[in-house]
Design a protein around this motif. Structure first.
Motif, mmCIF file in Angstrom:
data_model
loop_
_atom_site.group_PDB
_atom_site.id
_atom_site.type_symbol
_atom_site.label_atom_id
_atom_site.label_comp_id
_atom_site.label_asym_id
_atom_site.label_seq_id
_atom_site.Cartn_x
_atom_site.Cartn_y
_atom_site.Cartn_z
ATOM 1 N N LEU A 155 -37.450 71.263 16.132
ATOM 2 C CA LEU A 155 -38.193 72.365 17.142
ATOM 3 C C LEU A 155 -36.763 72.921 17.956
ATOM 4 O O LEU A 155 -37.194 74.659 17.984
ATOM 5 C CB LEU A 155 -38.518 71.322 18.381
ATOM 6 C CG LEU A 155 -38.913 72.428 19.754
ATOM 7 C CD1 LEU A 155 -40.181 73.310 19.399
ATOM 8 C CD2 LEU A 155 -39.315 71.069 20.864
ATOM 9 N N LEU A 156 -35.949 72.388 17.940
ATOM 10 C CA LEU A 156 -34.178 73.848 18.295
ATOM 11 C C LEU A 156 -34.056 74.485 17.436
ATOM 12 O O LEU A 156 -34.275 75.571 17.651
ATOM 13 C CB LEU A 156 -33.613 72.258 18.975
ATOM 14 C CG LEU A 156 -33.477 71.081 20.093
ATOM 15 C CD1 LEU A 156 -32.541 70.036 19.667
ATOM 16 C CD2 LEU A 156 -33.128 71.658 20.921
ATOM 17 N N GLY A 157 -34.388 73.415 15.686
ATOM 18 C CA GLY A 157 -34.169 74.726 14.709
ATOM 19 C C GLY A 157 -35.026 76.327 14.295
ATOM 20 O O GLY A 157 -34.697 77.412 14.797
ATOM 21 N N ALA A 158 -36.299 75.871 15.084
ATOM 22 C CA ALA A 158 -37.095 76.785 15.059
ATOM 23 C C ALA A 158 -36.920 77.746 16.550
ATOM 24 O O ALA A 158 -37.033 78.687 16.487
ATOM 25 C CB ALA A 158 -38.249 76.523 16.024
ATOM 26 N N TYR A 159 -36.471 77.475 17.226
ATOM 27 C CA TYR A 159 -35.700 78.896 18.566
ATOM 28 C C TYR A 159 -34.601 78.974 18.197
ATOM 29 O O TYR A 159 -34.502 79.831 18.970
ATOM 30 C CB TYR A 159 -35.688 77.651 19.748
ATOM 31 C CG TYR A 159 -37.126 77.210 20.574
ATOM 32 C CD1 TYR A 159 -37.381 78.508 20.880
ATOM 33 C CD2 TYR A 159 -37.557 75.980 20.644
ATOM 34 C CE1 TYR A 159 -38.786 78.702 22.362
ATOM 35 C CE2 TYR A 159 -39.366 76.297 21.118
ATOM 36 C CZ TYR A 159 -39.845 77.726 22.385
ATOM 37 O OH TYR A 159 -40.972 77.787 23.083
ATOM 38 N N MET A 160 -33.374 78.205 17.340
ATOM 39 C CA MET A 160 -32.072 78.702 16.585
ATOM 40 C C MET A 160 -33.374 80.274 16.131
ATOM 41 O O MET A 160 -31.787 81.117 16.627
ATOM 42 C CB MET A 160 -31.879 78.196 16.100
ATOM 43 C CG MET A 160 -30.692 76.956 17.314
ATOM 44 S SD MET A 160 -29.823 75.394 16.178
ATOM 45 C CE MET A 160 -28.848 76.546 15.888
ATOM 46 N N LEU A 161 -33.320 79.808 15.414
ATOM 47 C CA LEU A 161 -34.174 81.021 14.558
ATOM 48 C C LEU A 161 -34.442 82.036 15.703
ATOM 49 O O LEU A 161 -34.233 83.333 15.061
ATOM 50 C CB LEU A 161 -34.993 80.754 13.361
ATOM 51 C CG LEU A 161 -34.410 79.729 11.990
ATOM 52 C CD1 LEU A 161 -35.165 78.802 10.705
ATOM 53 C CD2 LEU A 161 -33.400 80.255 11.410
ATOM 54 N N TYR A 162 -35.585 81.975 16.157
ATOM 55 C CA TYR A 162 -36.270 82.820 17.016
ATOM 56 C C TYR A 162 -34.982 83.595 17.658
ATOM 57 O O TYR A 162 -35.588 84.661 18.183
ATOM 58 C CB TYR A 162 -37.376 81.985 17.645
ATOM 59 C CG TYR A 162 -38.353 83.111 18.813
ATOM 60 C CD1 TYR A 162 -38.859 84.754 18.662
ATOM 61 C CD2 TYR A 162 -38.224 83.267 19.802
ATOM 62 C CE1 TYR A 162 -39.589 84.232 19.036
ATOM 63 C CE2 TYR A 162 -38.271 83.845 21.166
ATOM 64 C CZ TYR A 162 -39.405 84.602 20.167
ATOM 65 O OH TYR A 162 -40.447 85.941 21.003
ATOM 66 N N THR A 163 -34.042 82.528 19.068
ATOM 67 C CA THR A 163 -32.904 83.481 19.671
ATOM 68 C C THR A 163 -32.582 83.662 18.935
ATOM 69 O O THR A 163 -31.782 85.105 19.192
ATOM 70 C CB THR A 163 -32.627 81.476 20.474
ATOM 71 O OG1 THR A 163 -33.647 81.319 21.048
ATOM 72 C CG2 THR A 163 -31.872 83.004 21.147
ATOM 73 N N ALA A 164 -31.913 84.048 17.492
ATOM 74 C CA ALA A 164 -31.141 84.877 16.653
ATOM 75 C C ALA A 164 -31.731 85.561 16.072
ATOM 76 O O ALA A 164 -31.399 87.010 15.445
ATOM 77 C CB ALA A 164 -30.209 83.847 15.758
ATOM 78 N N GLY A 165 -33.325 86.041 16.329
ATOM 79 C CA GLY A 165 -33.524 87.005 16.059
ATOM 80 C C GLY A 165 -33.980 87.268 14.047
ATOM 81 O O GLY A 165 -34.455 87.775 13.945
ATOM 82 N N THR A 211 -42.030 85.195 15.674
ATOM 83 C CA THR A 211 -42.274 83.629 16.685
ATOM 84 C C THR A 211 -42.001 82.532 16.384
ATOM 85 O O THR A 211 -40.725 82.347 15.117
ATOM 86 C CB THR A 211 -44.101 83.423 15.952
ATOM 87 O OG1 THR A 211 -44.241 83.231 14.858
ATOM 88 C CG2 THR A 211 -44.683 84.850 16.263
ATOM 89 N N VAL A 212 -41.740 81.811 17.365
ATOM 90 C CA VAL A 212 -41.536 80.389 17.265
ATOM 91 C C VAL A 212 -42.002 79.123 16.462
ATOM 92 O O VAL A 212 -40.708 78.655 15.329
ATOM 93 C CB VAL A 212 -41.201 79.475 18.908
ATOM 94 C CG1 VAL A 212 -40.352 77.784 18.306
ATOM 95 C CG2 VAL A 212 -41.070 80.301 19.538
ATOM 96 N N LYS A 213 -43.280 80.075 15.958
ATOM 97 C CA LYS A 213 -44.159 79.242 14.625
ATOM 98 C C LYS A 213 -43.714 79.555 12.926
ATOM 99 O O LYS A 213 -43.910 78.451 12.320
ATOM 100 C CB LYS A 213 -45.708 79.453 14.742
ATOM 101 C CG LYS A 213 -46.376 78.569 13.534
ATOM 102 C CD LYS A 213 -48.097 79.660 13.334
ATOM 103 C CE LYS A 213 -49.136 78.584 13.016
ATOM 104 N NZ LYS A 213 -48.251 79.634 11.655
ATOM 105 N N GLN A 214 -43.060 80.890 13.074
ATOM 106 C CA GLN A 214 -42.405 81.482 11.906
ATOM 107 C C GLN A 214 -41.380 80.224 11.900
ATOM 108 O O GLN A 214 -40.668 79.792 10.424
ATOM 109 C CB GLN A 214 -42.080 82.567 11.550
ATOM 110 C CG GLN A 214 -43.594 83.338 11.184
ATOM 111 C CD GLN A 214 -42.865 85.448 11.413
ATOM 112 O OE1 GLN A 214 -42.151 85.395 12.014
ATOM 113 N NE2 GLN A 214 -44.115 85.543 11.817
ATOM 114 N N MET A 221 -39.460 77.955 8.647
ATOM 115 C CA MET A 221 -38.581 77.932 8.154
ATOM 116 C C MET A 221 -37.818 76.804 7.775
ATOM 117 O O MET A 221 -37.554 76.711 6.754
ATOM 118 C CB MET A 221 -37.666 79.369 8.221
ATOM 119 C CG MET A 221 -38.852 81.099 8.350
ATOM 120 S SD MET A 221 -37.738 81.975 9.312
ATOM 121 C CE MET A 221 -36.525 82.157 8.267
ATOM 122 N N VAL A 222 -37.550 76.565 8.750
ATOM 123 C CA VAL A 222 -36.905 74.774 9.184
ATOM 124 C C VAL A 222 -37.701 73.606 7.900
ATOM 125 O O VAL A 222 -37.109 72.831 7.591
ATOM 126 C CB VAL A 222 -36.320 74.446 10.214
ATOM 127 C CG1 VAL A 222 -35.202 75.554 10.923
ATOM 128 C CG2 VAL A 222 -37.573 74.214 10.861
#
Length: 441
Positions: free
Chosen positions: A274-284, A288-291, A295-296
């Motif tokens: 979950l944190l990895g998903a948000y790290m990718l999302y927050t970094a652009g 989406t967080v789902k994407q 990816m992770v």
């Protein structure tokens, strides 16, 4: 400008200007202000509070009180992740290589553990040869070459926080959200990342025991991050029981490796993804967080995350073979099984008590100068809500000496409650705070 006037102004509930906050931080760091005046202002802040603008100004004043890290030589958006502390919380060792394997540079400075919580640097030092104390130049070089580096904080990073935290610790002014937020965020800003994901813990093993307090702190830190131009997200997660099944440095590294190799599931894996998903999302990196989650998961399933961990270990002087052969990690040979004294359901596992038990075995420290034993710790066999029979193993203690063993057993036993009825389990994640607002789950 007089410090007395600043103290009186805040004592009376007025808002401090940026110049007044800068004056306070600069004078105290330079040693030109007595502790009693700094303590008076901290106590006034504790009772009167600070606005979001004041908190942001305090954060920046602290962040630029010493050395800062310029990560601009590293291409792309650099992301950092910070946990407010917990037990069995090894998410960094799982999520940092996964995110790097997805093409987002992870540049993280971490600290040592103190008390019942574990420190990422201590865990990494259990890897033979690993040297987390890299120069700033080498830190940047490793992130450029490998995509990820986790290193120890430099001595000159945010000296204001070191001095003010020591003062807060002895003046009863630690538990204030603006002071906590400025402490955390000043270090993140000084470390240079463009995007920041915060894992804010709630529960018995966390700094903020209530969920409401955790959300308030999360909102404060996200607000500060956005005000100072950092893309910031906070995830509020549970720490009423240990996150992972291992508590202790080499044992936690082994668990993280097993997750990266697809050999273990559970709460630690779920929160890490979950944190990895948000790290990718927050970094652009994704829309989406789902994407981000997809990816992770792909980086995990393909083995790219485990490979990235090997590359980071090698770049920082460690023996990368531990990823393929975790038996190379230093683990105590003597193992004692802790048995259930009655049958029933695990109704609670106090994370703080279990962390203290591991510390008594030698896995943690009371002061930053204390030596720790990377080989010792606790491996849990049960989690809250699970059925246990009398005489069944609750946990295994890994130890190298008998000293404090009985106290550790007693401390652990007090923290594990067995009842006849199954408990109402708590959610693993309570929600998320972003620029858009609060989303409770």
């Amino acid at each position: 400008m007089r410090m007395l006037d600043i103290i009186l102004k805040k004592r009376d509930g007025e808002e401090l200007t940026k110049d007044e906050i800068d004056f306070f931080v600069q004078e105290y760091v330079a040693g030109r202000m007595p502790d009693y005046q700094a303590s008076a202002l901290l106590m006034a802040i504790y009772f009167q509070g600070m606005t979001s603008r004041e908190t942001a100004d305090l954060t920046l004043a602290m962040a630029y009180s010493g050395e800062t890290v310029d990560l601009s030589p590293i291409p792309g958006i650099k992301v950092d992740k910070h946990s407010t502390g917990g037990v069995g919380d090894t998410t960094t060792l799982v999520v940092a290589p996964l995110v790097a394997a997805c093409g987002v540079p992870v540049a993280k400075m971490s600290g040592r553990g103190l008390g019942h919580t574990g420190g990422t640097i201590d865990k990494l030092e259990s890897i033979p040869g690993f040297n987390p104390f890299q120069s700033i130049e080498d830190f940047i070089r490793i992130v450029k070459e490998v995509g990820v580096a986790v290193v120890g904080q430099t001595e000159n990073l945010v000296p204001a926080d070191k001095k003010l935290y020591a003062l807060r610790d002895v003046t009863g002014t630690v538990e204030h959200k603006s002071l906590i937020a400025s402490s955390v965020m000043s270090k993140k800003i000084a470390a240079g990342a463009d995007a920041i994901v915060l894992d804010v813990k709630a529960g018995s093993g966390a700094f903020m025991e209530s969920v409401e307090e955790a959300f308030e702190l999360a909102q404060e830190m996200v607000s500060v991050g956005i005000r100072v131009g950092r893309s910031t997200t906070a995830v509020v997660t549970d720490m009423s029981q240990p996150l992972g099944m291992a508590i202790g440095n080499a044992l936690e590294v082994r668990e993280a490796i097993e997750i990266l190799k697809g050999e273990r599931t559970g709460a630690l894996k779920e929160v890490s993804l979950l944190l990895g998903a948000y790290m990718l999302y927050t970094a652009g990196r994704c829309q989406t967080v789902k994407q981000g989650r997809e990816m992770v998961e792909e980086a995990l399933d393909s083995g790219k995350g485990a490979q990235k961990l090997k590359e980071m270990i090698r770049a920082e002087g460690g023996d990368e073979r531990v990823v393929d052969n975790p038996s190379l990690l230093p683990v105590a040979e003597e193992v004692i099984a802790i048995k259930a004294q009655r049958g029933g359901y695990i109704s609670s596992m106090d994370a703080r008590s279990i962390g203290q038990a591991a510390r008594l075995l030698g896995a943690g420290r009371n002061t930053k100068e204390d030596k720790i034993d990377h080989r010792v710790g606790i491996v849990l066999h049960k989690r809250v809500g699970e059925r246990v029979e009398k005489g069944e193993t609750l946990a295994e203690f890994y130890l190298t000496k008998e000293e404090n063993l009985q106290e550790a057993i007693d401390t652990f036993s007090r923290g594990v409650i067995i009842d006849e009825q199954p408990p109402q389990t708590k959610p693993l994640v309570y929600g998320v705070v972003t620029r858009e607002g609060v989303e409770r789950w």
